[in-house]
Design a protein around this motif. Structure first.
Motif, short mmCIF file in Angstrom:
data_model
loop_
_atom_site.label_atom_id
_atom_site.label_comp_id
_atom_site.label_asym_id
_atom_site.label_seq_id
_atom_site.Cartn_x
_atom_site.Cartn_y
_atom_site.Cartn_z
N TYR A 202 0.56 -0.62 0.06
CA TYR A 202 0.38 0.15 0.23
C TYR A 202 0.80 0.98 -0.41
O TYR A 202 1.92 1.40 0.56
CB TYR A 202 -1.49 -0.09 0.90
N VAL A 203 0.33 2.46 -0.81
CA VAL A 203 1.07 3.85 -0.99
C VAL A 203 0.59 4.96 -0.12
O VAL A 203 -1.06 4.60 -0.05
CB VAL A 203 1.24 4.04 -2.13
N CYS A 204 0.69 5.28 0.48
CA CYS A 204 -0.10 6.77 1.59
C CYS A 204 0.00 8.14 0.55
O CYS A 204 1.52 8.14 0.62
CB CYS A 204 0.71 7.15 2.58
N ASN A 205 -0.32 8.51 0.46
CA ASN A 205 -0.85 10.27 -0.05
C ASN A 205 -0.41 10.97 0.29
O ASN A 205 -1.49 11.26 0.62
CB ASN A 205 -1.34 10.03 -1.47
N CYS A 206 0.44 11.97 1.03
CA CYS A 206 0.31 12.82 2.21
C CYS A 206 0.36 13.90 1.36
O CYS A 206 0.36 15.34 2.43
CB CYS A 206 2.10 12.53 3.03
N LYS A 207 0.15 14.13 0.44
CA LYS A 207 -0.12 15.89 0.09
C LYS A 207 -1.88 16.26 -0.15
O LYS A 207 -2.39 15.12 0.08
CB LYS A 207 0.47 15.61 -2.09
N TYR A 208 -1.82 17.49 0.25
CA TYR A 208 -3.07 17.89 0.27
C TYR A 208 -4.09 18.08 -0.39
O TYR A 208 -4.96 18.55 -0.70
CB TYR A 208 -3.18 18.67 1.40
N GLY B 25 7.65 -4.80 5.29
CA GLY B 25 8.71 -2.90 6.20
C GLY B 25 7.40 -2.14 5.03
O GLY B 25 6.98 -1.66 4.74
N TYR B 26 8.54 -0.62 5.74
CA TYR B 26 8.05 0.56 5.71
C TYR B 26 9.15 1.39 4.71
O TYR B 26 11.20 1.17 5.50
CB TYR B 26 7.36 1.07 6.51
N VAL B 27 8.65 2.41 4.02
CA VAL B 27 9.86 3.19 3.30
C VAL B 27 9.40 4.82 2.91
O VAL B 27 7.98 4.46 2.57
CB VAL B 27 10.21 2.75 1.87
N TRP B 28 9.54 5.28 3.63
CA TRP B 28 8.92 7.30 3.75
C TRP B 28 9.78 8.25 2.77
O TRP B 28 10.57 8.00 3.12
CB TRP B 28 8.79 7.79 4.99
N SER B 29 9.32 8.35 1.94
CA SER B 29 9.89 9.69 1.48
C SER B 29 9.11 11.72 2.02
O SER B 29 7.93 11.46 0.91
CB SER B 29 9.77 9.76 0.28
N GLY B 30 9.98 12.29 2.16
CA GLY B 30 8.97 13.14 2.89
C GLY B 30 9.01 14.00 1.98
O GLY B 30 7.90 14.87 1.31
N LYS B 31 10.36 14.20 1.35
CA LYS B 31 10.21 15.05 0.14
C LYS B 31 8.98 14.80 -0.84
O LYS B 31 8.63 15.85 -1.61
CB LYS B 31 11.67 14.83 -1.16
N TRP B 32 8.43 13.29 -1.81
CA TRP B 32 6.81 12.99 -2.35
C TRP B 32 6.25 13.28 -0.98
O TRP B 32 5.29 13.27 -1.82
CB TRP B 32 7.80 11.89 -2.43
N SER B 33 7.27 13.15 0.57
CA SER B 33 5.48 12.84 0.90
C SER B 33 4.31 12.09 0.97
O SER B 33 3.48 11.75 0.38
CB SER B 33 4.64 14.39 1.31
N LYS B 34 4.90 10.39 0.73
CA LYS B 34 4.76 9.49 -0.16
C LYS B 34 5.30 8.35 1.16
O LYS B 34 6.44 8.47 1.35
CB LYS B 34 4.98 9.21 -1.15
#
Length: 164
Positions: A93-99, A127-136
């Motif tokens: 699954y992918v989280c889109n943290c952009k508004y 596992g989990y991978v977070w990209s703050g730059k992409w908010s993803k």
């Protein structure tokens, strides 16, 4: 000497042909995917060994879904479960943290997530991978892990990422 002169001349021509607000990218590799990397801030292992076929099946389903949609809606997540009948199958699954903006889930991104998790956690591990730059955020978990969190209304994405 002749080679050095030609190299210098080529660099000058490349520089002159490049608009001032961009940069020239010269690939020395024949594989353009080497240049595609997720700007990772965090990667975490969850400790579950996952079935290779289910792992790849779920990843491929997520890629196919993204090809035929706008991508993950702002403030939401999208998951692909494979196979649906197996509690210990695999969910990507992918989280889109952009508004505001939808985010596609490209095949090379998921391949990079797999590479990152393989290096950090071992092959075909959760596992989990977070990209703050992409908010993803990208997660690979067992179907059981994912379904339990949905049923218990537990957070799947970072705080303040999704709307619910």
């Amino acid at each position: 000497m002749r080679f050095a002169l030609l190299s210098a001349l080529g660099a000058i021509i490349t520089t002159l042909a490049t608009p001032s607000n961009t940069s020239a990218v010269v690939s020395l590799s024949s594989n353009s995917s080497d240049e595609r990397r997720i700007p990772v801030e965090q990667a975490r292992c969850y400790g579950d060994s996952l079935n290779k076929d289910w792992y790849l099946g779920s990843r491929n389903n997520l890629t196919e879904w993204s090809l035929h949609t706008k991508g993950v809606s702002p403030g939401r997540h999208h998951a692909e479960i494979y196979p649906e009948t197996e509690m210990f199958g695999v969910t990507w699954y992918v989280c889109n943290c952009k508004y505001i903006h939808h985010q596609k889930v490209l095949a090379w991104e998921l391949e990079d997530v797999q590479r990152i998790l393989n290096e950090k956690c071992g092959e075909y591990q959760s596992g989990y991978v977070w990209s703050g730059k992409w908010s993803k955020g990208y997660s690979v978990v067992t179907n059981y892990w994912y379904i339990q969190r949905i049923l218990n209304r537990e957070r799947l994405c970072p705080i303040k990422c999704t709307f619910f």
